[in-house]
Design a protein around this motif. Structure first.
Motif, PDB file in Angstrom:
ATOM      1  N   LEU A 292     -19.368  -1.443  10.209  1.00 36.94           N
ATOM      2  CA  LEU A 292     -20.141  -1.648  11.435  1.00 36.94           C
ATOM      3  C   LEU A 292     -20.865  -2.987  11.386  1.00 36.94           C
ATOM      4  O   LEU A 292     -20.957  -3.694  12.388  1.00 36.94           O
ATOM      5  CB  LEU A 292     -21.135  -0.508  11.619  1.00 36.94           C
ATOM      6  CG  LEU A 292     -20.508   0.875  11.829  1.00 36.94           C
ATOM      7  CD1 LEU A 292     -21.577   1.957  11.805  1.00 36.94           C
ATOM      8  CD2 LEU A 292     -19.735   0.915  13.154  1.00 36.94           C
ATOM      9  N   ARG A 293     -21.366  -3.348  10.226  1.00 36.88           N
ATOM     10  CA  ARG A 293     -22.024  -4.643  10.081  1.00 36.88           C
ATOM     11  C   ARG A 293     -21.008  -5.774  10.163  1.00 36.88           C
ATOM     12  O   ARG A 293     -21.235  -6.797  10.806  1.00 36.88           O
ATOM     13  CB  ARG A 293     -22.764  -4.713   8.747  1.00 36.88           C
ATOM     14  CG  ARG A 293     -23.466  -6.047   8.510  1.00 36.88           C
ATOM     15  CD  ARG A 293     -24.110  -6.091   7.126  1.00 36.88           C
ATOM     16  NE  ARG A 293     -24.779  -7.356   6.910  1.00 36.88           N
ATOM     17  CZ  ARG A 293     -24.180  -8.454   6.496  1.00 36.88           C
ATOM     18  NH1 ARG A 293     -22.887  -8.450   6.259  1.00 36.88           N
ATOM     19  NH2 ARG A 293     -24.872  -9.579   6.322  1.00 36.88           N
ATOM     20  N   ILE A 294     -19.866  -5.581   9.516  1.00 35.48           N
ATOM     21  CA  ILE A 294     -18.825  -6.615   9.514  1.00 35.48           C
ATOM     22  C   ILE A 294     -18.286  -6.839  10.918  1.00 35.48           C
ATOM     23  O   ILE A 294     -18.104  -7.970  11.365  1.00 35.48           O
ATOM     24  CB  ILE A 294     -17.686  -6.222   8.550  1.00 35.48           C
ATOM     25  CG1 ILE A 294     -18.218  -6.154   7.108  1.00 35.48           C
ATOM     26  CG2 ILE A 294     -16.533  -7.213   8.646  1.00 35.48           C
ATOM     27  CD1 ILE A 294     -17.209  -5.597   6.126  1.00 35.48           C
ATOM     28  N   SER A 295     -18.046  -5.747  11.654  1.00 29.35           N
ATOM     29  CA  SER A 295     -17.424  -5.868  12.976  1.00 29.35           C
ATOM     30  C   SER A 295     -18.378  -6.443  14.012  1.00 29.35           C
ATOM     31  O   SER A 295     -17.957  -7.164  14.914  1.00 29.35           O
ATOM     32  CB  SER A 295     -16.913  -4.500  13.442  1.00 29.35           C
ATOM     33  OG  SER A 295     -17.995  -3.611  13.640  1.00 29.35           O
ATOM     34  N   SER A 296     -19.674  -6.137  13.896  1.00 30.99           N
ATOM     35  CA  SER A 296     -20.632  -6.625  14.887  1.00 30.99           C
ATOM     36  C   SER A 296     -21.166  -8.003  14.556  1.00 30.99           C
ATOM     37  O   SER A 296     -21.647  -8.721  15.436  1.00 30.99           O
ATOM     38  CB  SER A 296     -21.806  -5.644  15.006  1.00 30.99           C
ATOM     39  OG  SER A 296     -22.562  -5.615  13.814  1.00 30.99           O
TER      40      SER A 296
END
Length: 223
Positions: free
Chosen positions: A67-71
């Motif tokens: 979630l951190r990587i994608s956002s």
């Protein structure tokens, strides 16, 4: 060495967490992981930069750092204060994930206040609404109260994996294999306004459960 002794030994817990982090890196390097976003969620998180409450089933905790990587934005994760979560916490910190320790049975009030503060400062958070001890795939009221008080939208997250294994844990944690294919699906944002009675609160919890199941189905279809 007994499991409890291992978890109480800081150096060994750190080493196990480092191994888990290395395995996560192996998955990212060898696998095809696709993130699919609902248009409104993508606009809310990306263009508008609004903080949201990501919710995903406890069995999918391995994919929280995605979630951190994608956002491309910091995400704080609520992690159980129980010592069994120490290893996961080590791996999460190595991924640049901020942790908030607490659960419904330990440190819950302190963690709740920290999460509210993070949301008010513009930081998105991630919660497993059925953790840490179940029942699996049933939303507890904590995440609903958090959405009501913060005014932030809940973004349901679903996951589907080709080539993985379910562990013998209470939540049947899904562990992907290297060279797998996975889809992370972010569903439409869900706003949960304050309500006055427990029946309405239960209906909101059911609404979030349905949204989480729908996101999982979307991920399965995309896979």
């Amino acid at each position: 060495m007994k499991k409890r002794t291992l978890l109480n030994h800081g150096a060994l817990a750190w080493f196990a967490g480092a191994l888990l982090n290395a395995y996560g890196q192996l998955i990212l390097l060898t696998s095809r992981v696709v993130v699919r976003r609902d248009q409104l969620s993508a606009r809310l998180i990306g263009a508008q930069g609004r903080p949201v409450i990501y919710a995903l089933w406890h069995c999918h905790v391995f994919f929280m750092p995605m979630l951190r990587i994608s956002s491309g934005r910091p995400v704080a994760v609520l992690l159980s204060a129980h010592r069994d979560a120490q290893i996961v916490g080590v791996a999460a910190r190595m991924r640049g994930v901020e942790l908030v320790a607490g659960s419904s049975t330990r440190g819950g009030v302190r963690a709740y206040l920290q999460l509210i503060q993070l949301l008010r400062r513009g930081r998105s958070i991630c919660i497993t609404p059925d953790g840490p001890r179940g029942p699996a795939r049933r939303v507890k009221p904590g995440v609903v109260h958090l959405a009501q008080q913060s005014g932030c939208a809940v973004v349901p997250v679903g996951l589907a994996v080709r080539r993985g294994r379910r562990l013998r844990s209470w939540d049947r944690t899904l562990l992907p294999f290297p060279f797998c294919s996975a889809v992370l699906s972010l569903g439409a944002p869900l706003w949960l306004p304050p309500v006055e009675d427990t029946e309405a609160l239960a209906l909101q919890a059911e609404q979030l459960e349905a949204a989480l199941e729908a996101a999982s189905e979307q991920a399965s279809r995309a896979l």
